[in-house]
Enzyme design. Structure first.
Site, PDB file in Angstrom:
ATOM      1  N   LYS A   1       0.467   1.726  -4.591  1.00 25.49           N
ATOM      2  CA  LYS A   1      -0.863   2.506  -4.370  1.00 25.49           C
ATOM      3  C   LYS A   1      -1.963   1.787  -5.259  1.00 25.49           C
ATOM      4  CE  LYS A   1       1.354   7.024  -3.570  1.00 25.49           C
ATOM      5  NZ  LYS A   1       2.666   6.431  -3.952  1.00 25.49           N
ATOM      6  N   ARG A   2      -2.232   0.583  -5.113  1.00 26.49           N
ATOM      7  CA  ARG A   2      -3.437  -0.045  -5.768  1.00 26.49           C
ATOM      8  C   ARG A   2      -4.820   0.176  -5.044  1.00 26.49           C
ATOM      9  NH1 ARG A   2      -0.182  -0.096  -9.631  1.00 26.49           N
ATOM     10  NH2 ARG A   2       0.613  -2.068 -10.553  1.00 26.49           N
TER      11      ARG A   2
END
Length: 322
Positions: free
Chosen positions: A105-106
């Site tokens: 989840k960057r």
């Protein structure tokens, strides 16, 4: 890599992904005792317990499934030893010919986003060498920064033939605080006001951007750019499936979070492809469920295998009646 995912799904006839999200509370006592006896009650001991737990589960289920999804936070909590086990888990799964979706989840911009993309999907220049840091096949990405945060990932996807899953409508109960907000699009930044003048939920607008990015990064039949759409919102999933026809949809929320197989049929395209359904603790902590309690902690991996087989049957039956 999207083509390998599709091929693995066809080979296993199992459009599911096992979430390797280990908490110490999921790990049987005998695994922890052995790890702590060698490394003590330390971060190294916890990481070793996670590795032994993961390995036994992977060995038990790898022939049934096309992909795994390790959630990096479950490894980061144990510091550098945990990150080493994350990498070890990624490598071991790839040895088993599994597609690895790094649930990281960057989301950031510019050089920071490029560094994230290189770390998880690409390579990094070190002197005269190009080295692979983590080496996942896909990564989850937050779109809140817009194209500034997505473009570095698209560039790496094209170069490495890898993929991303962009958060569009997540499965958690509070996702609606932002994602369901109704937005009237303004004719700025290249956008146009809808012809009917009505507002729409934010997740639909994000879905349209994902569809646009997907068209710019196509594989043979599907794009390298996929989407995350939770199983807990099937009506929204039906709409988003139409909005994003070229994107694979990663579907969290099945089982433990309340998503049911019969609710997921509209996430798939007419070709029977287009979606892959995640289960994490429903698989890796199956032995703790009443249904699989007879396996006991000593046979936790066999319980995970049984849970996978039941999930395959459950989703298969739902799809056969669509």
């Amino acid at each position: 890599m999207i083509q390998k995912l599709i091929e693995n799904i066809k080979k296993t006839n199992a459009p599911i992904v096992a979430g390797l999200d280990p908490m110490l509370s999921y790990i049987p006592e005998q695994i922890k005792r052995t790890a702590f006896a060698e490394y003590g009650e330390t971060l190294e001991g916890a990481a070793e317990a996670v590795w032994q737990f993961n390995k036994k589960i992977i060995d038990a289920i790898y022939d049934l499934i096309p992909a795994v999804k390790p959630q990096i936070a479950m490894y980061e909590q144990f510091g550098l030893p945990g990150l080493a086990v994350f990498k070890r888990t990624v490598d071991y799964c790839k040895e088993k010919e599994l597609v690895v979706i790094g649930d990281v989840k960057r989301g950031d911009i510019g050089s920071t986003s490029a560094a994230y993309a290189a770390a998880h999907l690409g390579r990094v220049q070190v002197g005269e060498k190009l080295l692979t840091p983590f080496g996942e096949d896909f990564a989850t990405v937050n779109p809140y920064f817009g194209i500034d945060g997505i473009k570095p990932f698209l560039d790496v996807c094209r170069e490495e033939k890898k993929g991303i899953f962009i958060l569009v409508k997540t499965s958690n109960p509070s996702s609606g605080e932002f994602q369901d907000r109704r937005i009237e699009e303004l004719p700025i930044s290249g956008q146009r006001r809808p012809a009917d003048g009505k507002d729409r939920p934010l997740y639909e607008i994000v879905g349209e951007k994902v569809a646009e990015w997907a068209e710019s990064c196509m594989g043979d039949t599907y794009s390298y750019v996929g989407a995350v759409v939770g199983a807990t919102y099937p009506e929204m999933g039906k709409v988003l499936r139409r909005i994003m026809p070229n994107s694979y949809i990663l579907v969290p929320g099945y089982g433990a979070q309340g998503g049911k197989a019969e609710d997921l049929v509209h996430y798939f395209n007419e070709d029977g492809l287009g979606a892959i359904v995640n289960s994490s603790r429903g698989i890796i902590a199956a032995y703790k469920q009443e249904k699989y309690a007879s396996f006991g902690p000593d046979h936790f991996a066999e319980a995970s295998r049984a849970a996978v087989m039941d999930m395959i049957e459950d989703i298969g039956q739902a799809l056969s009646h669509r």
